[in-house]
Enzyme design. Structure first.
Site, PDB file in Angstrom:
ATOM      1  N   GLU A  78       6.121  -7.641  22.708  1.00 52.64           N
ATOM      2  CA  GLU A  78       6.071  -6.771  23.768  1.00 52.64           C
ATOM      3  C   GLU A  78       6.429  -7.539  25.218  1.00 52.64           C
ATOM      4  OE1 GLU A  78       2.177  -4.910  24.574  1.00 52.64           O
ATOM      5  OE2 GLU A  78       1.690  -4.859  22.585  1.00 52.64           O
ATOM      6  N   GLU A 106      -5.152  -7.238  20.412  1.00 54.19           N
ATOM      7  CA  GLU A 106      -5.624  -7.717  21.640  1.00 54.19           C
ATOM      8  C   GLU A 106      -7.123  -8.332  21.284  1.00 54.19           C
ATOM      9  OE1 GLU A 106      -5.035  -5.218  24.976  1.00 54.19           O
ATOM     10  OE2 GLU A 106      -3.030  -5.301  24.681  1.00 54.19           O
TER      11      GLU A 106
END
Length: 503
Positions: A374, A298
């Site tokens: 995800e 991220e």
């Protein structure tokens, strides 16, 4: 739907308010939109229907400097963003996105930029907004899936003289699917037989929800514990399940080991030694046992490591990771990447399949592997959760650039999941789990595929890519069926399986 998109008929169809005008350069016309308080005047008018899906595209340029441009459709009650694009002076750049609306009515296209030079103009050309019914969208989706995920297989059954055998019975079973599809798991699978049975009967790909993260492996500084991670790796390997390595480092300050969250920024060299140690420790332990590594998690949304070690820190750690484990794919793992158009880094929003498809198209232009790592559908969608999950999985599976899908639905019995569970705590399917089972059944040809050879001894059928075993028999002969193993691959042409039966 756009009237006069290339401005060959002057301003017809385009909004004519404010200081808007037509520009021309090298024989090309374009619409010039002035910007006030970071937003343009209206660019074009449309009428949108709530039951349609709208892919959007257009070419954009700024007259001075660089700027992110956001294309916004304003309805009578709210705004919906079609997409973002990075533009610069002297270069036309294509914005590709899409919209859906929750009510029919008029809408106007505006452009917004928070970083544009206040004296600059936005130039627009060749805008396109194409309406699709849900049926048309699904039809195109299915056509794409058939093209990229299946190959025709032709069985030619002959006798020992090479002569065709008509009326031979062909029964086909898939032994392993080619397309990677799986879900995250938690450490609770190690001691829960129901969890193990539910998972291993469905999936051959997984990722650990927390158990390979730094804050799990080193809860106390200097005390590194891989015992749970080791056990999960061994469990997966013993069942032929491939593992994504998630994650070596994480840029989000809130997900550092607890002893590292408030690390002083002025002790960068000490911090560098700690992160170097983490990288070498986890990677050398699981080197060669994983299919992927998420290296710096991220790092488009968060900058904890970068703020301490500098802007090139991610590049440094990707290089280190490749040196340690050169045969494993390294990934940039990022959330809200393709779902929502209203964030240049992408954020969560309502389901927007046109934007989802367009975003993957844009990512595919980088010519790098794309995995959905995800996938979840927020449980706040209520009764629509399972329906949305099915639509999204089918959209992703139909896109040629998507190489695998992992759902983020790891469960802690008695507690639940992050946002989406597939089962209850007793591992009985929820509606989302039923959707997953239905899709797996389709992709694996559950129940098998049966057919009969024609007068030429041939039987042809499209099959999903994967490993198969076929059983071929002649009803008129009292012999054991002939078994034939074969593999269906995406080679763009029909596979031919020749089976010889001694008569």
């Amino acid at each position: 739907m756009a009237v006069n998109p290339e401005l060959n008929e002057g301003c017809k169809g385009w909004s004519q308010t404010g200081n808007t005008k037509i520009g021309s350069k090298d024989g090309n016309n374009y619409f010039v939109a002035s910007v006030l308080n970071n937003q343009s005047s209206p660019v074009h008018k449309f009428y949108l229907h709530h039951d349609k899906l709208y892919p959007f595209s257009g070419w954009f340029q700024v007259s001075k400097g660089k700027a992110f441009i956001e294309a916004i459709f304003k309805t009578q009650t709210y705004e919906v963003t079609a997409g973002f694009v990075a533009t610069q002076e002297g270069c036309w750049t294509m914005l590709k996105g899409g919209i859906v609306v929750n009510a029919s009515g008029p809408a106007e296209l505006y452009l917004k930029s928070v970083d544009i030079d206040p004296t600059a103009e936005i130039w627009v050309d060749s805008i396109s907004l194409q309406p699709f019914t849900q049926q048309e969208w699904t039809c195109h989706q299915d056509q794409s899936m058939q093209k990229v995920r299946k190959t025709k297989v032709k069985f030619h059954v002959v006798d020992n003289q090479g002569l065709p055998l008509p009326n031979a019975k062909v029964s086909i079973e898939q032994t392993r699917p080619d397309f990677p599809f799986g879900t995250a798991i938690t450490e609770h699978i190690l001691n829960n037989t129901a969890y193990q049975n539910w998972f291993t009967s469905r999936f051959k790909y997984t990722v650990f929800e927390n158990e390979m993260k730094w804050y799990f492996n080193e809860k106390v500084r200097g005390v590194v514990d891989y015992s749970v991670t080791d056990a999960m790796v061994q469990f997966a390997k013993s069942h032929g399940v491939a593992i994504r390595g998630h994650t070596i480092l994480w840029e989000d300050r809130n997900f550092q080991p607890p002893w590292l969250i408030d690390f002083p920024i002025n002790r960068s060299e000490e911090y560098r030694a700690l992160t170097d140690s983490r990288v070498h420790s986890v990677m050398n332990r699981y080197k060669g046992q994983l299919i992927h590594w998420d290296v710096v998690n991220e790092n488009l949304h968060h900058w904890f490591i970068q703020d301490i070690l500098g802007k090139n820190s991610s590049a440094v750690y990707y290089k280190k990771a490749h040196e340690i484990d050169p045969n494993t794919l390294l990934f940039l793992n990022e959330y809200m990447t393709v779902e929502k158009s209203g964030d240049r880094r992408r954020r969560h929003g309502i389901m927007n399949l046109p934007y989802l498809r367009a975003s993957i198209d844009v990512l595919d232009s980088a010519e790098l592997p794309i995995w959905i790592s995800e996938l979840d559908v927020n449980n706040i969608t209520g009764s629509n959760q399972a329906c949305y999950l099915e639509q999204i999985i089918r959209e992703l599976h139909a896109h040629r650039a998507v190489q695998g899908i992992l759902m983020w639905s790891a469960i802690t019995p008695g507690v639940g999941c992050w946002r989406m569970c597939l089962t209850d705590s007793n591992f009985k399917n929820l509606p989302t789990g039923d959707v997953v089972d239905k899709i797996i059944a389709e992709w694996t040809h559950a129940g098998g595929v049966q057919g009969t050879t024609n007068a030429n001894g041939c039987f042809e059928t499209p099959l999903f890519h994967g490993d198969y075993e076929a059983s071929i028999s002649l009803p008129t002969m009292n012999k054991q069926p002939v078994l034939q193993k074969f593999k269906v691959v995406p080679n763009g042409k029909a596979e031919v399986v020749v089976v010889k039966i001694c008569t």
